[in-house]
Write an enzyme that holds these catalytic residues in place. Sequence first.
Site, short mmCIF file in Angstrom:
data_model
loop_
_atom_site.label_atom_id
_atom_site.label_comp_id
_atom_site.label_asym_id
_atom_site.label_seq_id
_atom_site.Cartn_x
_atom_site.Cartn_y
_atom_site.Cartn_z
N ARG A 99 -13.28 -1.70 -0.29
CA ARG A 99 -12.65 -1.47 1.01
C ARG A 99 -13.57 -0.72 1.99
O ARG A 99 -13.51 -0.96 3.18
CB ARG A 99 -11.32 -0.71 0.85
CG ARG A 99 -10.30 -1.51 0.02
CD ARG A 99 -8.90 -0.94 0.11
NE ARG A 99 -8.35 -1.11 1.44
CZ ARG A 99 -8.32 -0.19 2.37
NH1 ARG A 99 -8.78 1.02 2.11
NH2 ARG A 99 -7.82 -0.44 3.54
N CYS B 289 -26.68 -3.32 -6.71
CA CYS B 289 -27.94 -3.60 -6.01
C CYS B 289 -27.64 -4.01 -4.58
O CYS B 289 -27.75 -5.20 -4.23
CB CYS B 289 -28.69 -4.69 -6.75
SG CYS B 289 -29.26 -4.08 -8.31
N ARG C 264 0.81 -1.22 0.00
CA ARG C 264 0.00 0.00 0.00
C ARG C 264 0.85 1.27 0.00
O ARG C 264 0.54 2.23 -0.70
CB ARG C 264 -0.86 -0.03 1.26
CG ARG C 264 -1.78 1.15 1.43
CD ARG C 264 -2.44 1.12 2.82
NE ARG C 264 -2.57 -0.19 3.36
CZ ARG C 264 -3.70 -0.89 3.37
NH1 ARG C 264 -4.80 -0.38 2.92
NH2 ARG C 264 -3.71 -2.12 3.87
N TYR D 35 -5.20 -2.28 -3.34
CA TYR D 35 -6.33 -3.12 -2.93
C TYR D 35 -7.68 -2.63 -3.48
O TYR D 35 -8.71 -2.90 -2.87
CB TYR D 35 -6.38 -3.24 -1.39
CG TYR D 35 -5.09 -3.77 -0.82
CD1 TYR D 35 -4.70 -5.09 -1.04
CD2 TYR D 35 -4.24 -2.95 -0.08
CE1 TYR D 35 -3.50 -5.58 -0.54
CE2 TYR D 35 -3.04 -3.43 0.42
CZ TYR D 35 -2.68 -4.74 0.19
OH TYR D 35 -1.48 -5.22 0.68
N1 LLP Z 1 3.54 -8.81 3.49
C1 LLP Z 1 2.62 -9.72 3.81
C2 LLP Z 1 3.04 -11.03 4.28
C3 LLP Z 1 1.26 -9.41 3.73
O1 LLP Z 1 0.36 -10.31 4.06
C4 LLP Z 1 0.87 -8.12 3.28
C5 LLP Z 1 -0.54 -7.77 3.18
C6 LLP Z 1 1.87 -7.21 2.93
C7 LLP Z 1 3.19 -7.57 3.04
C8 LLP Z 1 1.55 -5.83 2.41
O2 LLP Z 1 0.86 -5.05 3.30
P1 LLP Z 1 0.67 -3.49 2.99
O3 LLP Z 1 2.02 -2.82 3.09
O4 LLP Z 1 0.13 -3.37 1.62
O5 LLP Z 1 -0.29 -3.04 4.00
N2 LLP Z 1 -6.76 -6.03 1.48
C9 LLP Z 1 -6.44 -5.28 2.67
C10 LLP Z 1 -5.09 -5.53 3.20
C11 LLP Z 1 -4.75 -6.99 3.37
C12 LLP Z 1 -3.32 -7.12 3.17
C13 LLP Z 1 -2.86 -8.50 3.30
N3 LLP Z 1 -1.46 -8.63 3.36
C14 LLP Z 1 -6.75 -3.80 2.48
O6 LLP Z 1 -7.39 -3.47 1.51
O7 LLP Z 1 -6.42 -2.99 3.33
#
Ligand code: LLP
Length: 463
Positions: free
Chosen positions: A360, A391, A323, A421
């Site tokens: 989200r 819907c 992110r 995401y």
């Molecule tokens: N490393 C691992 C092992 C992870 O599981 C994740 C995210 C990341 C790195 C990256 O995380 P970031 O820096 O992007 O926060 N769909 C959700 C977030 C779930 C993320 C799952 N793993 C959202 O929309 O916030």
Amino acid sequence: MSRSAHPAGPRHADVMSEGHYTAPAEDLNVLDEKVWARTVTRDEHGALTVGGIEVARLAEEFGTPAYFLDESDFRARCRAWSDAFGPGADVFYAGKAFLSRAVVRWLREEGLNLDVCSGGELTCALDAGMPAERIAFHGNNKTVDEIERAVSAGVGRIVLDSFQEIVRVAHIAQRLGRRQPVQIRVTVGVEAHTHEFIATAHEDQKFGIALADGQAAEAVRRALTLDGLELIGIHSHIGSQIFDMAGFEVSARRVVQLLAEVRDEHGVELPEIDLGGGLGIAYTSEDDPREPHEIAKALGDIVTRECEAAGLSTPRISVEPGRAIVGPTAFTLYEVGTIKPLEGLRTYVSVDGGMSDNIRTALYDAEYSVALVSRTSDAEPMLVRVVGKHCESGDIVVKDAFLPSDLAPGDLIAVPATGAYCRSMASNYNHALRPPVVAVRDGQARVIVRRETEEDLLRLDVG
Ligand code: LLP
């Protein structure tokens, strides 16, 4: 009207506070640079531009809804992360945030590594030429086929997530005549201050092996005895959209403690630790994210200090931001459709996308900002809820925000910070066509993921 002249943007906290909807003090035309991609600005006519191109032109050429991704911002963020961590550490971009072949090429060119968590992401990475040794393979339930493909390709590391997987990967590697570099993912027992569904270091969830009760130490013991595995380190990912560094510090400390135990028991100093991703970004003006150099310093200091105290040489650190790299680089452009004022409540502004391009808000109660971008307006602010065309009454894109009260069908509005995401979690709910991702750079715009067509949908429907 440059955004940098007026750094403050719409005040979300006022909007969100317990039903007291105070009209924002700031000019709604001002873009808060915290939430917009770096090259986003308004031109002399008040229209938003990205990479030097006006949104109305983009909408005309590529349609709406669409994600517009600022390529130079993406590359700059990659460089900021790798410069902050320096040559003694590794930055793995988390592909789940958003992955495409163009993204893989940018990562390769900017010297980043890539974390993938499925066969599909692995295929995309290899197809776009990411060297296998720069790929980390994750997942709590990798299939035999995925493991075979990852080992055969020669990925730089597989992150082991369970006792069964330790044995499974070892057997597959041995059968393929390989010694696979692996890390063990541990849960350090930290309660990350984020939404329950995106917190991953407490013990009662599906990822990793707990440090508690010596389970992680037992996993190390087993991995060290298996010929097919080369145990190179320990991995911890505590969750996502986190602003407070305290959780990362506890995580780093506990991982280093495990390294010390491993050294004491086996006489082996594991050379690497991975502290995962999860760094928060600004979705609204209220969010205050840390910069990569602050994060690198905080993590580096704690690991160095703990290792010195334990008499260990400092391991090589890696991190996995998803992110924090791609999130701020894109916005979603929508066309305003139906506008429905509800007396004494708020005005519902419907757009031509919704939960199919941004789940989200519905899934995590995520907060977003929104701005009128095809023009400026001096009309009074009105409290709005931006909703999609699905819907489903939970089909909300931006729960509470202000837009000018002269908003009209056909206006273009944009939701910033949708790079992470959103496209990667997009769906075809109601047979929606997933929007394109258009990369914009130096006055050039090109589609990197095309819009789905109804033929695409029917092609899968073979009944
Ligand atoms: N490393 C691992 C092992 C992870 O599981 C994740 C995210 C990341 C790195 C990256 O995380 P970031 O820096 O992007 O926060 N769909 C959700 C977030 C779930 C993320 C799952 N793993 C959202 O929309 O916030």
